[in-house]
Design a protein around this motif. Structure first.
Motif, PDB file in Angstrom:
ATOM      1  N   PHE A  79     -56.361  53.473  48.527  1.00 24.34           N
ATOM      2  CA  PHE A  79     -55.577  54.117  48.822  1.00 24.34           C
ATOM      3  C   PHE A  79     -54.341  53.983  47.822  1.00 24.34           C
ATOM      4  CE2 PHE A  79     -53.643  51.811  53.266  1.00 24.34           C
ATOM      5  CZ  PHE A  79     -55.634  51.959  53.435  1.00 24.34           C
ATOM      6  N   ALA A  80     -52.939  54.435  47.836  1.00 23.21           N
ATOM      7  CA  ALA A  80     -52.273  54.005  46.708  1.00 23.21           C
ATOM      8  C   ALA A  80     -50.775  53.058  46.783  1.00 23.21           C
ATOM      9  CB  ALA A  80     -51.780  55.245  45.985  1.00 23.21           C
ATOM     10  N   SER A  81     -50.845  52.392  45.886  1.00 24.20           N
ATOM     11  CA  SER A  81     -48.889  51.857  46.241  1.00 24.20           C
ATOM     12  C   SER A  81     -48.208  52.694  45.075  1.00 24.20           C
ATOM     13  CB  SER A  81     -48.941  50.314  45.874  1.00 24.20           C
ATOM     14  OG  SER A  81     -49.587  49.552  44.365  1.00 24.20           O
ATOM     15  N   ASP A  82     -46.642  51.969  44.786  1.00 19.14           N
ATOM     16  CA  ASP A  82     -45.883  52.703  44.388  1.00 19.14           C
ATOM     17  C   ASP A  82     -44.805  51.613  43.800  1.00 19.14           C
ATOM     18  OD1 ASP A  82     -44.211  55.414  43.977  1.00 19.14           O
ATOM     19  OD2 ASP A  82     -42.988  54.221  44.342  1.00 19.14           O
ATOM     20  N   GLY A 115     -42.594  56.311  42.521  1.00 19.24           N
ATOM     21  CA  GLY A 115     -42.721  57.424  43.369  1.00 19.24           C
ATOM     22  C   GLY A 115     -43.896  57.549  43.929  1.00 19.24           C
ATOM     23  N   SER A 116     -44.540  58.362  44.481  1.00 22.90           N
ATOM     24  CA  SER A 116     -45.876  57.798  45.324  1.00 22.90           C
ATOM     25  C   SER A 116     -47.146  57.709  45.119  1.00 22.90           C
ATOM     26  CB  SER A 116     -45.632  58.950  46.792  1.00 22.90           C
ATOM     27  OG  SER A 116     -45.386  60.462  46.379  1.00 22.90           O
ATOM     28  N   ARG A 117     -47.646  57.002  45.621  1.00 26.95           N
ATOM     29  CA  ARG A 117     -49.252  57.696  45.145  1.00 26.95           C
ATOM     30  C   ARG A 117     -49.822  57.711  46.586  1.00 26.95           C
ATOM     31  NH1 ARG A 117     -49.468  51.900  41.756  1.00 26.95           N
ATOM     32  NH2 ARG A 117     -47.956  52.214  40.975  1.00 26.95           N
ATOM     33  N   SER A 118     -50.987  59.139  46.216  1.00 30.68           N
ATOM     34  CA  SER A 118     -52.479  59.183  47.084  1.00 30.68           C
ATOM     35  C   SER A 118     -53.630  58.462  46.819  1.00 30.68           C
ATOM     36  CB  SER A 118     -51.827  59.824  47.433  1.00 30.68           C
ATOM     37  OG  SER A 118     -52.820  60.586  45.689  1.00 30.68           O
ATOM     38  N   ILE A 119     -54.291  58.323  47.964  1.00 29.45           N
ATOM     39  CA  ILE A 119     -55.983  57.885  48.082  1.00 29.45           C
ATOM     40  C   ILE A 119     -56.508  59.232  48.049  1.00 29.45           C
ATOM     41  CG2 ILE A 119     -57.587  57.429  49.864  1.00 29.45           C
ATOM     42  CD1 ILE A 119     -55.633  55.323  50.809  1.00 29.45           C
ATOM     43  N   LEU A 140     -54.719  59.095  50.718  1.00 30.59           N
ATOM     44  CA  LEU A 140     -53.595  58.715  50.977  1.00 30.59           C
ATOM     45  C   LEU A 140     -52.697  58.664  50.275  1.00 30.59           C
ATOM     46  CD1 LEU A 140     -54.649  55.088  52.564  1.00 30.59           C
ATOM     47  CD2 LEU A 140     -54.597  57.331  53.957  1.00 30.59           C
ATOM     48  N   LYS A 141     -51.304  59.131  50.471  1.00 30.84           N
ATOM     49  CA  LYS A 141     -50.258  58.881  49.168  1.00 30.84           C
ATOM     50  C   LYS A 141     -49.479  57.678  49.938  1.00 30.84           C
ATOM     51  CE  LYS A 141     -48.986  63.970  49.218  1.00 30.84           C
ATOM     52  NZ  LYS A 141     -49.469  63.950  47.190  1.00 30.84           N
ATOM     53  N   PRO A 148     -48.453  54.014  53.270  1.00 32.44           N
ATOM     54  CA  PRO A 148     -49.421  54.270  52.264  1.00 32.44           C
ATOM     55  C   PRO A 148     -49.658  55.257  53.859  1.00 32.44           C
ATOM     56  CG  PRO A 148     -50.218  52.168  52.499  1.00 32.44           C
ATOM     57  CD  PRO A 148     -49.365  52.706  53.445  1.00 32.44           C
ATOM     58  N   ALA A 149     -48.973  56.896  53.365  1.00 31.88           N
ATOM     59  CA  ALA A 149     -49.289  57.833  54.526  1.00 31.88           C
ATOM     60  C   ALA A 149     -50.549  59.069  53.922  1.00 31.88           C
ATOM     61  CB  ALA A 149     -48.270  59.330  54.385  1.00 31.88           C
ATOM     62  N   LEU A 150     -51.690  59.216  55.085  1.00 34.90           N
ATOM     63  CA  LEU A 150     -53.243  59.630  55.129  1.00 34.90           C
ATOM     64  C   LEU A 150     -52.112  61.330  54.644  1.00 34.90           C
ATOM     65  CD1 LEU A 150     -55.888  60.053  54.923  1.00 34.90           C
ATOM     66  CD2 LEU A 150     -55.980  60.341  57.696  1.00 34.90           C
TER      67      LEU A 150
END
Length: 311
Positions: A10-13, A16-20, A286-287, A293-295
């Motif tokens: 996934f990703a953290s921040d 900004g936002s990060r995504s898987i 993921l974002k 984290p959001a799918l």
């Protein structure tokens, strides 16, 4: 950041936002795991985290991925949550075969139901792995089998008769004191949220800024190999659960989250019963932002694979 989920993935921040990245963006998925589009819009462009997740279900047995057989399975008894049976000798052999099949797949995370049959299956698979034999097994009660209430301990045929008398398909029937499909979905969502957080926190070094472009391995025919769909994916999670639970998870992935079917797969196979230690693999994007984290996207590589137990 992306990861491979076997059985499913996934990703953290800081600013900004990060995504898987599991590959194409899906608004439906995105809105299912974030508060509002307006809130997301002010967070800035996403960064990507690609994870592949194999999900092994346990059959009492399950889906995304199953555990091995128990004596209750063999005797045609319904286990659910109250009967916490260990693996039978055949179940141990099935789990050993699964471990050998996956021995060169480098798992970064392992999540497992806290029930005996699933834990034994996960332990055997991990012990056989040549890249991470000492990996931590994270037991999560939200992965428990579906509760079948008063039907637990009885014969499966008895619950089939109860469902028939109620005029309902067996998968949708809820015995008295049992869990409904919607209640199980709540547990599935809770597990995914917990898993996403843990993976995002543990693998921040694998998060990529900006757009991530990867060859879409779900659009090509699979070779039937243990590492199908795992190339170029830095995070690979193994999830070991139970049959009825996993069947509902598959329904949630394909219907609620609109996960596309793998190429060449008959749609009717989506909800077919997964064999003990059967495997499914999903790619999840993921974002990740400074909150949750959001799918963002979900794709299926294969479902109900049983190459390791064909013999």
């Amino acid at each position: 950041m992306g990861f491979n989920l076997l059985g499913v993935a996934f990703a953290s921040d800081q600013s900004g936002s990060r995504s898987i990245l599991c590959k194409q963006h899906s608004r439906t998925l995105y809105e299912n795991f974030t508060s509002t589009r307006e809130d997301v819009a002010c967070r800035g462009p996403p960064e990507d985290l690609l994870i592949r997740w194999p999900w092994i279900s346990h059959r009492p047995k399950p889906v995304l991925t199953f555990s091995g057989e128990t004596q209750c399975n063999k005797d045609g008894l319904l286990q659910g949550q109250k009967i916490d049976s260990p693996l039978s000798e055949i179940g141990i052999q099935q789990s050993e075969a699964a471990g050998q099949y996956l021995r060169d797949v480098k798992f970064t995370n392992v999540f497992v139901s806290d029930m005996k049959r699933a834990k034994q299956t996960a332990e055997i698979i991990a012990r056989n792995n040549r890249t991470c034999p000492d990996i931590e097994l994270v037991a999560d009660p939200s992965l428990k089998e579906r509760s079948f209430g008063i039907a637990e301990g009885g014969r499966v045929i008895e619950m089939k008769n109860m469902a028939k008398a109620a005029g309902q398909p067996l998968p949708e029937f809820t015995p008295p004191e049992g869990e409904t499909m919607e209640q199980v979905k709540v547990r599935i969502k809770g597990f995914l949220k917990t898993m996403f957080h843990r993976i995002a926190n543990e693998h921040q070094d694998k998060i990529q800024d900006g757009e991530t472009s990867l060859a879409d391995e779900t659009d090509r025919a699979q070779a039937g190999l243990p590492d199908d769909g795992v190339l170029n994916v830095p995070v690979h999670a193994l999830v070991v659960g139970h049959g009825a639970y996993m069947s509902i998870a598959m329904k949630y992935f394909f219907e609620d989250l609109k996960c596309p079917m793998p190429r060449g797969l008959d749609p009717s196979q989506r909800y077919s019963i997964c064999p003990n230690t059967g495997m499914c693999r999903f790619l999840i994007t993921l974002k990740c932002n400074n909150v949750d984290p959001a799918l963002s996207d979900l794709k299926c590589v294969f479902i109900n694979r049983r190459d390791h137990i064909k013999a």
